[in-house]
Write a protein that holds these residues in place. Structure first.
Motif, mmCIF file in Angstrom:
data_model
loop_
_atom_site.group_PDB
_atom_site.id
_atom_site.type_symbol
_atom_site.label_atom_id
_atom_site.label_comp_id
_atom_site.label_asym_id
_atom_site.label_seq_id
_atom_site.Cartn_x
_atom_site.Cartn_y
_atom_site.Cartn_z
ATOM 1 N N MET A 1 0.837 -1.206 0.000
ATOM 2 C CA MET A 1 0.000 0.000 0.000
ATOM 3 C C MET A 1 0.872 1.257 0.000
ATOM 4 S SD MET A 1 -3.232 1.159 0.541
ATOM 5 C CE MET A 1 -3.963 2.716 0.976
ATOM 6 N N ALA A 2 1.938 1.242 0.839
ATOM 7 C CA ALA A 2 2.781 2.428 0.937
ATOM 8 C C ALA A 2 3.445 2.754 -0.395
ATOM 9 C CB ALA A 2 3.843 2.217 2.006
ATOM 10 N N PRO A 92 7.405 3.432 11.151
ATOM 11 C CA PRO A 92 7.644 2.133 10.511
ATOM 12 C C PRO A 92 6.665 1.875 9.365
ATOM 13 C CG PRO A 92 7.584 1.906 12.905
ATOM 14 C CD PRO A 92 7.156 3.303 12.593
ATOM 15 N N ASP A 93 7.173 1.360 8.267
ATOM 16 C CA ASP A 93 6.371 0.875 7.129
ATOM 17 C C ASP A 93 5.678 1.969 6.312
ATOM 18 O OD1 ASP A 93 7.054 -1.753 7.904
ATOM 19 O OD2 ASP A 93 5.373 -1.772 9.319
ATOM 20 N N ALA A 238 -6.966 -0.560 15.190
ATOM 21 C CA ALA A 238 -5.636 -0.339 14.617
ATOM 22 C C ALA A 238 -4.575 0.118 15.625
ATOM 23 C CB ALA A 238 -5.737 0.637 13.445
ATOM 24 N N PRO A 239 -4.878 1.107 16.515
ATOM 25 C CA PRO A 239 -3.827 1.575 17.428
ATOM 26 C C PRO A 239 -3.290 0.489 18.355
ATOM 27 C CG PRO A 239 -5.634 3.144 17.358
ATOM 28 C CD PRO A 239 -6.098 1.919 16.625
ATOM 29 N N MET A 246 -4.776 2.841 7.957
ATOM 30 C CA MET A 246 -4.333 2.858 6.561
ATOM 31 C C MET A 246 -3.430 1.660 6.243
ATOM 32 S SD MET A 246 -6.004 5.523 6.013
ATOM 33 C CE MET A 246 -5.739 5.475 4.256
ATOM 34 N N THR A 247 -2.672 1.197 7.236
ATOM 35 C CA THR A 247 -1.839 0.002 7.021
ATOM 36 C C THR A 247 -2.484 -1.238 7.644
ATOM 37 O OG1 THR A 247 -0.556 0.583 8.999
ATOM 38 C CG2 THR A 247 0.344 1.248 6.870
#
Length: 275
Positions: A1-2, A92-93, A238-239, A246-247
């Motif tokens: 994705m990134a 990261p990422d 996610a957190p 988004m990731t």
């Protein structure tokens, strides 16, 4: 994705846009908005720094920042004049995304700032010493209060983004926030404007969400993004995995909504005024 950033790069602003994400009401999706808008912008070719000004440090956690008793944080910038460049850590990422983290030390900063010279402009001074020419956006996650930390953010930024949740009492306390923005604009930062309102926690099944959205749009007009961010379990999860949505789950409704909101922000003219 990134890696998609180069295929679908959004227009870069002529100069770095410094945006405070503020609402003294807790639980409106402020940190979530900061983190996910920042991640979406970075994934589409923007160079973004997140400054975590909330002593709870939730933005730092969501962006995977390593923090311990020795971590140099935004506290050391405000109180000890540490350079932001030395504090910012790569996320990261997600290439092109950095975070100046918060630690619990920040909880005492409100008291320590009181005795310092030009206490309202400590963050602005730090940004002035930072070469922002290699950044497109600085997003500041403000604490859920209207104290000295939030004032520092508003003095240091050009734009304020206000997340408003589509729930009962959504507009409660908003008048005080707007008054504070006007006070800062009058006395400390004449270039300040509210540029963006984002509706969060929208539930299209309820009449209440629709009513709140209509009321906010009628009051703030074009400042309100067209994109509505829905309630999303994935956004909430996610957190806990030290990630933005988004990731964590880029195809979830929350991620898609934040992507669209970030796209709107990137394509909007700068300096829209609430006045």
């Amino acid at each position: 994705m990134a890696g998609r950033g180069h295929e679908d790069a959004w227009p870069r602003p002529k100069t770095c846009r410094i945006i405070s994400v503020a609402n003294q009401k807790g639980g409106v999706g402020k940190t979530t908005t900061t983190v996910n808008i920042a991640a979406a912008l970075a994934m589409h070719g923007q160079r973004v720094l997140v400054v975590d000004l909330d002593p709870q440090g939730n933005a730092s956690t969501a962006l995977g920042m390593e923090r311990d008793a020795q971590t140099r944080s935004i506290y050391h910038c405000l109180v000890e004049d540490e350079e932001i460049r030395k504090l910012a850590q790569p996320v990261p990422d997600i290439p092109n995304l950095w975070c100046a983290p918060a630690t619990i030390d920040l909880a005492g900063a409100e008291i320590e700032l009181v005795s310092l010279v030009a206490r309202e402009a400590r963050l602005k001074r730090a940004f002035a010493a930072y070469d922002t020419s290699d950044l497109d956006y600085i997003l500041i996650d403000c604490p859920p209060s209207l104290g000295l930390l939030t004032v520092n953010a508003m003095v240091a930024c050009d734009e304020v983004m206000i997340p408003i949740q589509c729930e009962y009492y959504a507009l409660e306390g908003l008048g005080q926030l707007l008054r504070n923005v006007e006070l800062v604009k009058s006395h400390l930062n004449t270039g300040l404007s509210i540029s963006t309102i984002l509706l969060t926690m929208y539930d299209g099944r309820t009449r209440l969400s629709q009513q709140v959205a209509e009321e906010v749009r009628s009051h703030f007009g074009d400042l309100v993004l067209k994109t509505l961010v829905p309630r999303s379990v994935r956004v909430s999860e996610a957190p806990s995995y030290a990630q933005s949505v988004m990731t964590y789950d880029p195809t979830s409704t929350g991620a898609v909504a934040y992507l669209e909101a970030a796209r709107e922000i990137a394509h909007r003219a700068e300096g829209i005024s609430a006045g």
